[in-house]
Design a protein around this motif. Sequence first.
Motif, mmCIF file in Angstrom:
data_model
loop_
_atom_site.group_PDB
_atom_site.id
_atom_site.type_symbol
_atom_site.label_atom_id
_atom_site.label_comp_id
_atom_site.label_asym_id
_atom_site.label_seq_id
_atom_site.Cartn_x
_atom_site.Cartn_y
_atom_site.Cartn_z
ATOM 1 N N ASP A 93 5.832 -17.790 3.327
ATOM 2 C CA ASP A 93 5.018 -17.360 4.403
ATOM 3 C C ASP A 93 5.735 -16.255 5.606
ATOM 4 O O ASP A 93 5.017 -15.281 5.934
ATOM 5 N N PHE A 94 7.145 -15.894 4.991
ATOM 6 C CA PHE A 94 7.951 -14.908 5.550
ATOM 7 C C PHE A 94 8.125 -14.241 4.469
ATOM 8 O O PHE A 94 8.620 -14.407 3.547
ATOM 9 N N ASP A 95 8.545 -12.927 4.798
ATOM 10 C CA ASP A 95 8.863 -11.293 4.100
ATOM 11 C C ASP A 95 10.146 -11.057 3.274
ATOM 12 O O ASP A 95 10.310 -11.092 3.278
ATOM 13 N N GLU A 96 11.280 -11.280 4.957
ATOM 14 C CA GLU A 96 12.205 -11.700 4.790
ATOM 15 C C GLU A 96 13.152 -12.314 3.900
ATOM 16 O O GLU A 96 12.703 -13.539 4.456
ATOM 17 N N PRO A 97 14.153 -12.002 3.471
ATOM 18 C CA PRO A 97 15.014 -13.334 3.422
ATOM 19 C C PRO A 97 15.378 -14.291 4.006
ATOM 20 O O PRO A 97 15.972 -13.621 5.287
ATOM 21 N N LEU A 98 15.489 -15.585 4.719
ATOM 22 C CA LEU A 98 15.999 -16.138 5.161
ATOM 23 C C LEU A 98 15.153 -15.958 6.662
ATOM 24 O O LEU A 98 15.228 -16.781 8.308
ATOM 25 N N ALA A 99 14.444 -15.679 6.803
ATOM 26 C CA ALA A 99 13.768 -15.643 8.052
ATOM 27 C C ALA A 99 12.665 -16.637 8.569
ATOM 28 O O ALA A 99 12.643 -16.883 9.674
ATOM 29 N N MET A 100 12.186 -17.792 7.301
ATOM 30 C CA MET A 100 11.620 -18.814 8.020
ATOM 31 C C MET A 100 12.672 -19.710 9.111
ATOM 32 O O MET A 100 12.725 -20.378 10.125
ATOM 33 N N GLN A 101 13.905 -19.521 7.766
ATOM 34 C CA GLN A 101 15.377 -20.593 8.402
ATOM 35 C C GLN A 101 15.369 -19.535 10.112
ATOM 36 O O GLN A 101 15.774 -20.583 11.205
ATOM 37 N N ARG A 102 15.906 -18.541 10.482
ATOM 38 C CA ARG A 102 16.012 -18.266 11.234
ATOM 39 C C ARG A 102 15.144 -18.049 13.038
ATOM 40 O O ARG A 102 14.696 -18.824 13.716
ATOM 41 N N ASP A 103 13.347 -18.535 11.792
ATOM 42 C CA ASP A 103 12.558 -18.865 13.450
ATOM 43 C C ASP A 103 12.630 -20.365 13.710
ATOM 44 O O ASP A 103 12.280 -20.677 14.120
ATOM 45 N N TYR A 104 12.829 -21.237 12.888
ATOM 46 C CA TYR A 104 13.278 -22.725 12.948
ATOM 47 C C TYR A 104 14.405 -22.704 13.443
ATOM 48 O O TYR A 104 13.497 -23.437 14.632
ATOM 49 N N ALA A 105 15.041 -21.810 13.655
ATOM 50 C CA ALA A 105 15.879 -22.115 14.682
ATOM 51 C C ALA A 105 15.989 -21.571 15.638
ATOM 52 O O ALA A 105 16.320 -22.195 17.293
ATOM 53 N N ALA A 106 15.522 -20.569 16.481
ATOM 54 C CA ALA A 106 15.036 -19.584 17.186
ATOM 55 C C ALA A 106 14.420 -20.625 18.063
ATOM 56 O O ALA A 106 14.650 -20.631 19.339
ATOM 57 N N ARG A 107 13.177 -21.542 17.338
ATOM 58 C CA ARG A 107 12.331 -22.405 18.128
ATOM 59 C C ARG A 107 13.377 -23.660 19.200
ATOM 60 O O ARG A 107 13.120 -24.234 19.283
ATOM 61 N N LEU A 108 14.449 -23.820 18.133
ATOM 62 C CA LEU A 108 14.986 -24.901 18.113
ATOM 63 C C LEU A 108 16.201 -24.812 20.171
ATOM 64 O O LEU A 108 16.902 -25.283 20.035
ATOM 65 N N ALA A 109 16.506 -22.940 19.464
ATOM 66 C CA ALA A 109 17.823 -22.205 20.485
ATOM 67 C C ALA A 109 17.866 -22.870 22.413
ATOM 68 O O ALA A 109 19.114 -23.095 22.118
ATOM 69 N N HIS A 110 16.487 -23.047 22.596
ATOM 70 C CA HIS A 110 16.730 -23.452 24.194
ATOM 71 C C HIS A 110 16.977 -24.724 24.258
ATOM 72 O O HIS A 110 17.541 -25.280 25.550
ATOM 73 N N LEU A 111 17.620 -25.474 23.294
ATOM 74 C CA LEU A 111 17.922 -27.537 23.267
ATOM 75 C C LEU A 111 19.560 -26.991 23.325
ATOM 76 O O LEU A 111 20.039 -26.062 22.694
ATOM 77 N N GLU A 112 20.223 -27.820 24.739
ATOM 78 C CA GLU A 112 21.132 -27.498 24.678
ATOM 79 C C GLU A 112 21.726 -29.517 24.703
ATOM 80 O O GLU A 112 21.130 -30.336 25.050
ATOM 81 N N PRO A 113 23.618 -29.566 24.369
ATOM 82 C CA PRO A 113 23.433 -31.135 24.418
ATOM 83 C C PRO A 113 23.988 -31.401 25.242
ATOM 84 O O PRO A 113 23.590 -30.887 26.879
ATOM 85 N N PRO A 114 24.046 -33.052 25.167
ATOM 86 C CA PRO A 114 23.849 -33.622 24.500
ATOM 87 C C PRO A 114 22.667 -33.461 23.695
ATOM 88 O O PRO A 114 21.693 -33.738 23.768
ATOM 89 N N TYR A 115 22.695 -33.222 22.242
ATOM 90 C CA TYR A 115 21.593 -33.240 21.390
ATOM 91 C C TYR A 115 20.751 -34.382 21.297
ATOM 92 O O TYR A 115 22.085 -36.049 21.086
ATOM 93 N N PRO A 116 19.633 -35.364 21.057
ATOM 94 C CA PRO A 116 19.176 -37.035 20.771
ATOM 95 C C PRO A 116 19.885 -36.975 19.670
ATOM 96 O O PRO A 116 20.298 -36.810 18.595
ATOM 97 N N ASP A 117 19.819 -37.677 19.431
ATOM 98 C CA ASP A 117 20.814 -38.846 18.788
ATOM 99 C C ASP A 117 20.001 -38.882 17.323
ATOM 100 O O ASP A 117 19.164 -39.642 17.368
ATOM 101 N N ILE A 118 20.548 -38.556 16.238
ATOM 102 C CA ILE A 118 19.611 -38.988 15.101
ATOM 103 C C ILE A 118 20.245 -40.109 13.529
ATOM 104 O O ILE A 118 19.789 -39.744 12.790
ATOM 105 N N GLY A 119 21.039 -40.669 14.670
ATOM 106 C CA GLY A 119 21.138 -41.837 13.522
ATOM 107 C C GLY A 119 19.975 -42.840 13.408
ATOM 108 O O GLY A 119 18.922 -42.326 14.591
#
Length: 120
Positions: A93-119
Amino acid sequence: MSKYLVNKFLYTVDRDHELTERYREDPAGTVAWWEAEEAGRILNCVAAEKTTWLAFTDDERQALSAHDHVALFRMGAHPFLTLTLWIAMFERDFDEPLAMQRDYAARLAHLEPPYPDIGT
């Protein structure tokens, strides 16, 4: 949250092209079907052993149905599992290379450590 069950859903959907497409097109229906039909089978449980850990919580169900990777991360879902599945479903759905991955990361950018436990 049953992080294991959510992560198992993300993992199994990502490994099956037809299921990935089904989840992209009908997320709520796919989540409901997988929870009812596949969760116990994939985890090798018999009906007599069915417990609450074989069901998503309302919050998990909502986040999965909304394709909400931020909410899933906050609940402890593994970000690599959501990322690889989101690439399979949304990169086209994205035209530029890695645009989806950048969008994914941008939506998480406001979160700060400590991150949730993913174990699990």
